[in-house]
Design an enzyme around this catalytic site. Structure first.
Site, PDB file in Angstrom:
ATOM      1  N   LYS A 199       5.184   1.940  -3.088  1.00  0.00           N
ATOM      2  CA  LYS A 199       5.190   3.357  -3.492  1.00  0.00           C
ATOM      3  C   LYS A 199       5.458   3.427  -4.982  1.00  0.00           C
ATOM      4  O   LYS A 199       6.071   2.527  -5.550  1.00  0.00           O
ATOM      5  CB  LYS A 199       6.295   4.120  -2.753  1.00  0.00           C
ATOM      6  CG  LYS A 199       6.064   5.614  -2.727  1.00  0.00           C
ATOM      7  CD  LYS A 199       5.064   5.940  -1.654  1.00  0.00           C
ATOM      8  CE  LYS A 199       4.898   7.424  -1.437  1.00  0.00           C
ATOM      9  NZ  LYS A 199       4.310   7.673  -0.108  1.00  0.00           N
ATOM     10  N   LYS A 233       5.129   2.119   8.223  1.00  0.00           N
ATOM     11  CA  LYS A 233       3.957   2.921   8.615  1.00  0.00           C
ATOM     12  C   LYS A 233       2.707   2.057   8.774  1.00  0.00           C
ATOM     13  O   LYS A 233       1.969   2.188   9.750  1.00  0.00           O
ATOM     14  CB  LYS A 233       3.710   3.987   7.528  1.00  0.00           C
ATOM     15  CG  LYS A 233       2.727   5.059   7.904  1.00  0.00           C
ATOM     16  CD  LYS A 233       2.437   6.005   6.723  1.00  0.00           C
ATOM     17  CE  LYS A 233       3.679   6.688   6.208  1.00  0.00           C
ATOM     18  NZ  LYS A 233       3.376   7.616   5.084  1.00  0.00           N
ATOM     19  N   LYS A 242       0.858  -1.195   0.000  1.00  0.00           N
ATOM     20  CA  LYS A 242       0.000   0.000   0.000  1.00  0.00           C
ATOM     21  C   LYS A 242       0.884   1.231   0.000  1.00  0.00           C
ATOM     22  O   LYS A 242       1.848   1.315   0.771  1.00  0.00           O
ATOM     23  CB  LYS A 242      -0.877  -0.005   1.268  1.00  0.00           C
ATOM     24  CG  LYS A 242      -1.900   1.113   1.285  1.00  0.00           C
ATOM     25  CD  LYS A 242      -3.139   0.742   0.525  1.00  0.00           C
ATOM     26  CE  LYS A 242      -4.063   1.935   0.283  1.00  0.00           C
ATOM     27  NZ  LYS A 242      -3.596   2.815  -0.819  1.00  0.00           N
ATOM     28  N   THR A 263      -4.662  12.796   6.295  1.00  0.00           N
ATOM     29  CA  THR A 263      -3.261  12.856   6.738  1.00  0.00           C
ATOM     30  C   THR A 263      -3.132  13.909   7.828  1.00  0.00           C
ATOM     31  O   THR A 263      -2.567  13.673   8.900  1.00  0.00           O
ATOM     32  CB  THR A 263      -2.343  13.192   5.546  1.00  0.00           C
ATOM     33  OG1 THR A 263      -2.564  12.214   4.520  1.00  0.00           O
ATOM     34  CG2 THR A 263      -0.877  13.186   5.943  1.00  0.00           C
ATOM     35  N   SER A 315      -7.259   5.462   3.873  1.00  0.00           N
ATOM     36  CA  SER A 315      -7.190   4.677   2.629  1.00  0.00           C
ATOM     37  C   SER A 315      -7.654   3.253   2.901  1.00  0.00           C
ATOM     38  O   SER A 315      -8.367   2.645   2.094  1.00  0.00           O
ATOM     39  CB  SER A 315      -5.757   4.626   2.095  1.00  0.00           C
ATOM     40  OG  SER A 315      -5.476   5.741   1.289  1.00  0.00           O
ATOM     41  N   ASN A 340      -1.680  19.864   0.512  1.00  0.00           N
ATOM     42  CA  ASN A 340      -2.849  19.214   1.128  1.00  0.00           C
ATOM     43  C   ASN A 340      -2.692  19.067   2.639  1.00  0.00           C
ATOM     44  O   ASN A 340      -3.530  19.551   3.409  1.00  0.00           O
ATOM     45  CB  ASN A 340      -3.059  17.842   0.445  1.00  0.00           C
ATOM     46  CG  ASN A 340      -4.144  17.008   1.119  1.00  0.00           C
ATOM     47  OD1 ASN A 340      -4.001  16.587   2.252  1.00  0.00           O
ATOM     48  ND2 ASN A 340      -5.245  16.802   0.432  1.00  0.00           N
TER      49      ASN A 340
HETATM   50  N1  GLU Z   1       0.911   8.898   0.194  1.00  0.00           N
HETATM   51  C1  GLU Z   1       0.392   8.758   1.510  1.00  0.00           C
HETATM   52  C2  GLU Z   1       1.486   8.356   2.469  1.00  0.00           C
HETATM   53  O1  GLU Z   1       2.650   8.608   2.231  1.00  0.00           O
HETATM   54  C3  GLU Z   1      -0.832   7.867   1.568  1.00  0.00           C
HETATM   55  C4  GLU Z   1      -0.642   6.443   1.145  1.00  0.00           C
HETATM   56  C5  GLU Z   1      -1.940   5.663   1.027  1.00  0.00           C
HETATM   57  O2  GLU Z   1      -2.976   6.174   1.359  1.00  0.00           O
HETATM   58  O3  GLU Z   1      -1.842   4.507   0.585  1.00  0.00           O
HETATM   59  O4  GLU Z   1       1.238   7.858   3.540  1.00  0.00           O
END
Ligand code: GLU
Length: 417
Positions: free
Chosen positions: A105, A93, A69, A189, A346, A220
């Site tokens: 990613k 994370k 993810k 976030t 998410s 954002n």
């Molecule tokens: N890009 C965000 C992060 O760095 C969200 C990732 C997601 O929702 O999968 O945590």
């Protein structure tokens, strides 16, 4: 932003954490290597009729705890190493947030600020065509990141659905609500970080009205955080983006600042002007880096006077700067915890897509608050009891969770699709 050592630096954190974790050294070794790294070239017809070839990456770092993810970034400084580092952070994370995901990613080397809307759509769809064989509902689930948004996610979901021949909303999160997105994903976030500050305020008995906040990065996460903090009565005294910023010791008018930033593309129009570097050195209670990696380094850490740092960006502190700040008693709430609200909502979105049952906004907020408070308190408590930083505590807890999954799975790695 993304020196070639960004990945090496990222995995260095494993060593310190391992000494406070029960994880077997084999888990630690496994986490030094991304499971799958895909590089694609994306030929795109530009508006002027010429063709340009963009390079993109998708990294499936680890998927032992669940599907990979993590977001997709569109930025000129994207690199292979940066995508790997960001995918590694996502792995940790998701374990910190204790949601059933691994980490991934993606990124495309491009500058959306110089592209038309139609060009952006062609890059988004072209990139999804390139990576469609390595992502999937239960395989690897992308989301927005720097310079991508709900619209980009909608194009990618639509493209993927066309490729597989049926509608697959859960292949990507952070979509517009009209296409299966979750209520509350847009500010998640920032809200996750805000809920953690509320926990900290309780632990430390802060008086909100006299707690000062400076925000470095006004995209954002930075904008929503400023709004939530101001609404709750905290004093947001400074904000900046890559072009400059503003400072008012009496507090900024946040709604007006957001309006100005979004209409003029600049943080301006109130208080006095301040550079990004000077903002980092303001004598505030809370500093919120909300832009890119490596914002606070050995070159500028000495001037930081904030008592607390909330890392809404990924990787905003270099390892040596982080150590130096910790030695001076400055408490950093680490990125892998601080900004985990985004991926947590998410996860809620993906669950809603899978079940077909959609939640009220109040439900999303309540579930997010519960999760953020729980994980914040667990990591705070572990750090206090061991006399270690919150970052080391978060990594150690994540390592334990990852080790449990690795050990339960055994040795053979499976490669979905
Ligand atoms: N890009 C965000 C992060 O760095 C969200 C990732 C997601 O929702 O999968 O945590």
């Amino acid at each position: 932003m993304s020196g070639s050592n960004v990945f090496t630096e990222a995995i260095e954190r494993l060593d310190t954490a391992a000494t406070h974790s029960k994880a077997h050294p084999e888990t630690v070794e496994r986490l030094r290597h991304p499971k799958l790294l895909t590089e694609v070239s994306v030929p795109v017809r530009m508006d002027d009729g010429s063709e340009r070839v963009f390079t993109g990456y998708r990294c499936r770092y680890d998927d032992t705890r669940g599907p990979a993810k993590g977001g997709i970034r569109f930025h000129p400084d994207v690199s292979r190493e940066e995508v790997m580092a960001l995918a590694f952070w996502m792995t940790v994370k998701c374990a910190v947030a204790n949601i059933p995901y691994g980490g991934g990613k993606g990124g495309v080397i491009c500058n959306p600020k110089e592209m038309s809307f139609a060009e952006l759509e062609r890059v988004s769809r072209g990139f999804m065509r390139g990576i469609s064989h390595v992502v999937g509902l239960d395989v690897d689930v992308p989301a927005p990141d720097v310079y991508t948004n709900a619209t980009v996610m909608a194009w990618m979901m639509d493209e993927y659905s066309a490729i597989v021949g049926h509608r697959e909303p859960g292949v990507i999160t952070g979509k517009p609500v009209a296409l299966g997105g979750s209520l509350g994903r847009n500010d998640a976030t920032a809200r996750g970080g805000f809920y953690q500050i509320e926990e900290l305020a309780q632990i430390k008995s802060f008086d909100r009205g006299s707690t000062t906040i400076a925000i470095h990065g006004f995209g954002n996460a930075g904008q929503y955080f400023a709004q939530l903090a101001a609404d709750a009565g905290y004093k947001v005294v400074a904000a900046c983006d890559s072009r400059g910023g503003v400072y008012d010791p009496n507090g900024l008018d946040v709604p007006t600042l957001i309006e100005t930033k979004n209409s003029s593309r600049r943080v301006q129009g109130q208080g006095s002007e301040i550079s990004g570097e000077d903002l980092l050195h303001l004598d505030v209670d809370l500093l919120v880096p909300a832009a890119l990696e490596n914002t606070i380094t050995m070159d500028n850490q000495a001037g930081v006077k904030a008592k607390y740092i909330l890392e809404l960006a990924n990787g905003p502190l270099t390892n040596d700067a982080d150590d130096a700040l910790a030695q001076r008693g400055i408490v950093a709430i680490p990125d892998i915890l601080a900004n985990s609200g985004g991926v947590t909502v998410s996860y809620f979105e993906w669950v809603q897509n899978k079940s077909g049952l959609y939640w009220e906004l109040a439900d999303v907020h309540e579930k997010l608050r519960t999760k953020m408070a729980e994980e914040f308190r667990a990591i705070w408590g572990f750090a206090e009891s061991k006399g270690i930083t919150m970052r080391t505590a978060a990594y150690a807890i994540a390592l334990d969770r990852l080790a449990e999954a690795h050990e339960a799975t055994g040795t053979a790695a499976s490669y979905a699709r």
